[in-house]
Design a protein around this motif. Sequence first.
Motif, PDB file in Angstrom:
ATOM      1  N   PRO A 122       1.248  -4.689  12.860  1.00 13.42           N
ATOM      2  CA  PRO A 122       1.223  -5.946  12.723  1.00 13.42           C
ATOM      3  C   PRO A 122       2.765  -6.641  13.186  1.00 13.42           C
ATOM      4  O   PRO A 122       2.616  -7.746  13.644  1.00 13.42           O
ATOM      5  CB  PRO A 122       1.146  -6.318  11.251  1.00 13.42           C
ATOM      6  CG  PRO A 122       0.103  -5.199  10.737  1.00 13.42           C
ATOM      7  CD  PRO A 122       0.755  -3.996  11.751  1.00 13.42           C
ATOM      8  N   GLU A 123       3.763  -5.852  12.909  1.00 12.06           N
ATOM      9  CA  GLU A 123       5.073  -6.279  13.485  1.00 12.06           C
ATOM     10  C   GLU A 123       5.068  -6.744  14.920  1.00 12.06           C
ATOM     11  O   GLU A 123       5.844  -7.587  15.504  1.00 12.06           O
ATOM     12  CB  GLU A 123       6.174  -5.144  12.915  1.00 12.06           C
ATOM     13  CG  GLU A 123       6.447  -5.172  11.451  1.00 12.06           C
ATOM     14  CD  GLU A 123       5.078  -4.403  10.632  1.00 12.06           C
ATOM     15  OE1 GLU A 123       5.012  -4.602   9.568  1.00 12.06           O
ATOM     16  OE2 GLU A 123       4.278  -3.678  11.587  1.00 12.06           O
ATOM     17  N   VAL A 124       4.346  -5.869  15.600  1.00 18.40           N
ATOM     18  CA  VAL A 124       4.414  -6.004  17.034  1.00 18.40           C
ATOM     19  C   VAL A 124       3.697  -7.082  17.421  1.00 18.40           C
ATOM     20  O   VAL A 124       3.938  -7.946  18.219  1.00 18.40           O
ATOM     21  CB  VAL A 124       4.004  -4.736  17.757  1.00 18.40           C
ATOM     22  CG1 VAL A 124       3.594  -4.905  19.102  1.00 18.40           C
ATOM     23  CG2 VAL A 124       5.028  -3.569  17.721  1.00 18.40           C
ATOM     24  N   THR A 125       2.369  -7.244  16.941  1.00 16.74           N
ATOM     25  CA  THR A 125       1.482  -8.010  17.237  1.00 16.74           C
ATOM     26  C   THR A 125       1.934  -9.556  16.904  1.00 16.74           C
ATOM     27  O   THR A 125       1.768 -10.516  17.606  1.00 16.74           O
ATOM     28  CB  THR A 125       0.142  -7.875  16.435  1.00 16.74           C
ATOM     29  OG1 THR A 125      -0.344  -6.536  16.758  1.00 16.74           O
ATOM     30  CG2 THR A 125      -1.042  -8.990  16.836  1.00 16.74           C
ATOM     31  N   LEU A 126       2.652  -9.792  15.737  1.00 18.94           N
ATOM     32  CA  LEU A 126       2.965 -11.216  15.583  1.00 18.94           C
ATOM     33  C   LEU A 126       4.470 -11.738  15.939  1.00 18.94           C
ATOM     34  O   LEU A 126       4.746 -12.695  15.852  1.00 18.94           O
ATOM     35  CB  LEU A 126       3.154 -11.025  13.807  1.00 18.94           C
ATOM     36  CG  LEU A 126       1.958 -10.786  12.914  1.00 18.94           C
ATOM     37  CD1 LEU A 126       2.108 -10.829  11.459  1.00 18.94           C
ATOM     38  CD2 LEU A 126       0.734 -11.658  13.355  1.00 18.94           C
ATOM     39  N   ARG A 127       5.094 -10.775  16.640  1.00 20.95           N
ATOM     40  CA  ARG A 127       6.603 -10.907  16.812  1.00 20.95           C
ATOM     41  C   ARG A 127       6.441 -12.212  17.916  1.00 20.95           C
ATOM     42  O   ARG A 127       7.418 -13.073  18.022  1.00 20.95           O
ATOM     43  CB  ARG A 127       7.307  -9.644  17.606  1.00 20.95           C
ATOM     44  CG  ARG A 127       8.508  -9.820  18.213  1.00 20.95           C
ATOM     45  CD  ARG A 127       9.250  -8.618  18.324  1.00 20.95           C
ATOM     46  NE  ARG A 127       8.503  -7.808  19.268  1.00 20.95           N
ATOM     47  CZ  ARG A 127       8.908  -7.930  20.664  1.00 20.95           C
ATOM     48  NH1 ARG A 127       9.983  -8.640  20.805  1.00 20.95           N
ATOM     49  NH2 ARG A 127       8.550  -7.136  21.658  1.00 20.95           N
ATOM     50  N   VAL A 150      -3.367  -9.857  11.257  1.00 25.99           N
ATOM     51  CA  VAL A 150      -2.562 -11.066  11.970  1.00 25.99           C
ATOM     52  C   VAL A 150      -2.516 -11.993  10.971  1.00 25.99           C
ATOM     53  O   VAL A 150      -2.096 -13.035  10.998  1.00 25.99           O
ATOM     54  CB  VAL A 150      -3.474 -11.520  13.208  1.00 25.99           C
ATOM     55  CG1 VAL A 150      -3.432 -10.627  14.137  1.00 25.99           C
ATOM     56  CG2 VAL A 150      -4.642 -11.885  12.875  1.00 25.99           C
ATOM     57  N   LEU A 151      -3.160 -12.090   9.741  1.00 30.38           N
ATOM     58  CA  LEU A 151      -3.358 -13.103   8.701  1.00 30.38           C
ATOM     59  C   LEU A 151      -1.817 -13.501   8.133  1.00 30.38           C
ATOM     60  O   LEU A 151      -1.561 -14.618   7.944  1.00 30.38           O
ATOM     61  CB  LEU A 151      -4.075 -12.625   7.453  1.00 30.38           C
ATOM     62  CG  LEU A 151      -5.474 -12.505   7.794  1.00 30.38           C
ATOM     63  CD1 LEU A 151      -6.261 -12.072   6.627  1.00 30.38           C
ATOM     64  CD2 LEU A 151      -6.393 -14.020   8.336  1.00 30.38           C
ATOM     65  N   ASP A 152      -0.748 -12.463   8.093  1.00 31.29           N
ATOM     66  CA  ASP A 152       0.248 -12.867   7.755  1.00 31.29           C
ATOM     67  C   ASP A 152       1.220 -13.458   8.607  1.00 31.29           C
ATOM     68  O   ASP A 152       2.016 -14.272   8.099  1.00 31.29           O
ATOM     69  CB  ASP A 152       1.050 -11.355   7.345  1.00 31.29           C
ATOM     70  CG  ASP A 152       0.763 -10.927   6.054  1.00 31.29           C
ATOM     71  OD1 ASP A 152      -0.160 -11.529   5.337  1.00 31.29           O
ATOM     72  OD2 ASP A 152       1.027  -9.726   5.777  1.00 31.29           O
ATOM     73  N   GLY A 153       0.766 -13.618   9.970  1.00 34.64           N
ATOM     74  CA  GLY A 153       1.390 -14.578  10.853  1.00 34.64           C
ATOM     75  C   GLY A 153       0.903 -15.870  11.114  1.00 34.64           C
ATOM     76  O   GLY A 153       1.500 -16.570  11.967  1.00 34.64           O
ATOM     77  N   LEU A 154      -0.086 -16.325  10.428  1.00 34.00           N
ATOM     78  CA  LEU A 154      -0.663 -17.660  10.590  1.00 34.00           C
ATOM     79  C   LEU A 154       0.092 -18.649  10.104  1.00 34.00           C
ATOM     80  O   LEU A 154       0.007 -19.786  10.718  1.00 34.00           O
ATOM     81  CB  LEU A 154      -1.943 -17.702   9.819  1.00 34.00           C
ATOM     82  CG  LEU A 154      -3.130 -16.539  10.356  1.00 34.00           C
ATOM     83  CD1 LEU A 154      -4.382 -16.913   9.391  1.00 34.00           C
ATOM     84  CD2 LEU A 154      -3.428 -16.775  11.830  1.00 34.00           C
ATOM     85  N   GLY A 155       1.106 -18.433   9.394  1.00 34.58           N
ATOM     86  CA  GLY A 155       1.785 -19.474   8.843  1.00 34.58           C
ATOM     87  C   GLY A 155       2.990 -19.695   9.890  1.00 34.58           C
ATOM     88  O   GLY A 155       3.791 -20.749   9.677  1.00 34.58           O
TER      89      GLY A 155
END
Length: 315
Positions: A53-58, A79-84
């Motif tokens: 997730p860290e890579v995907t959301l960066r 990816v849910l944590d990056g929606l904000g």
Amino acid sequence: MDAKTADVWLPFPAEEIEGLPDAFTYRQWDGEDAFPADPAACVFYVTPYMKSPEVTLRPLPGMPHLEVVQTLTAGIDHVLDGLGLLRPGVRLCNARGVHEASTAELALTLTLASLRGIPGMVRGQDREEWRSGFYDALADKSVLIVGYGSIGAAIEDRLAPFECARVVRVARSARTTTRGPVHAHAELPRLLPGADVVILCTPLTDATRSLADAAFLARMKDGALLVNVARGPVADTSALLAELGSGRLRAALDVTDPEPLPAGHPLWHAPNVLITPHVGGSSTAFAPRARRLVARQLHRFAAGEPVDNTVLITD
């Protein structure tokens, strides 16, 4: 943003995807440290496959013009944590249609291998031992599929020739299909005691986290097999270890919690468990289906049509 200046980020080379629309500039990024271009120009982001997730959301904080996030996984929990980080109105799409064949194949492989004692036979081959005996068949077994979406239906497709006594379907809510009824999660306590094989293929959500907990496992019949091709946290690892250690249940796990499973973890050496390293979707079936999905989605996006597989829209 003008379409001619709009970027699409892909995790594989654009030239490998047949029939992409000419409306965009294609940038390849599969999680490398350096971005291929300014993220601000990206309007359609196809996330790297099987990256953290860290890579995907960066890149997300630098994508103010983003309109679509397209995952290449059936689940979207990573990816849910990056929606904000996204502006309102961004569409999040999953990879429905990409992983059904591969994941269903592995679910059947794990089921058959476990029932027929293949792991023990492989260990016997290593030791030059002839482990003859009498093993379970899938024929005449009752199979319970927990998570009857497109992958669950694909698993039932592959069970059809094996002369199962019955296949029981469970999803978040009850409905009727051409194959028969789909039961709601609330009916699991009644259904579990009758199943010889329980296959987990449900998405990971707040409602399904630790779904297969101590109470769930306790309701499974003695000698039953739990197959998990969903996500590791759908099953409670401590409760599963207790049942495996007692010898009452068997398990075949493509996913674990934690994952990757660290060296020294008791699951590695628990009795009656077969573990594969989260390879349900990682087969030769992945790439052609992923490329077809991306091309189809981008044609719809370029034409101003609604993209498929929209799981949610940010607000």
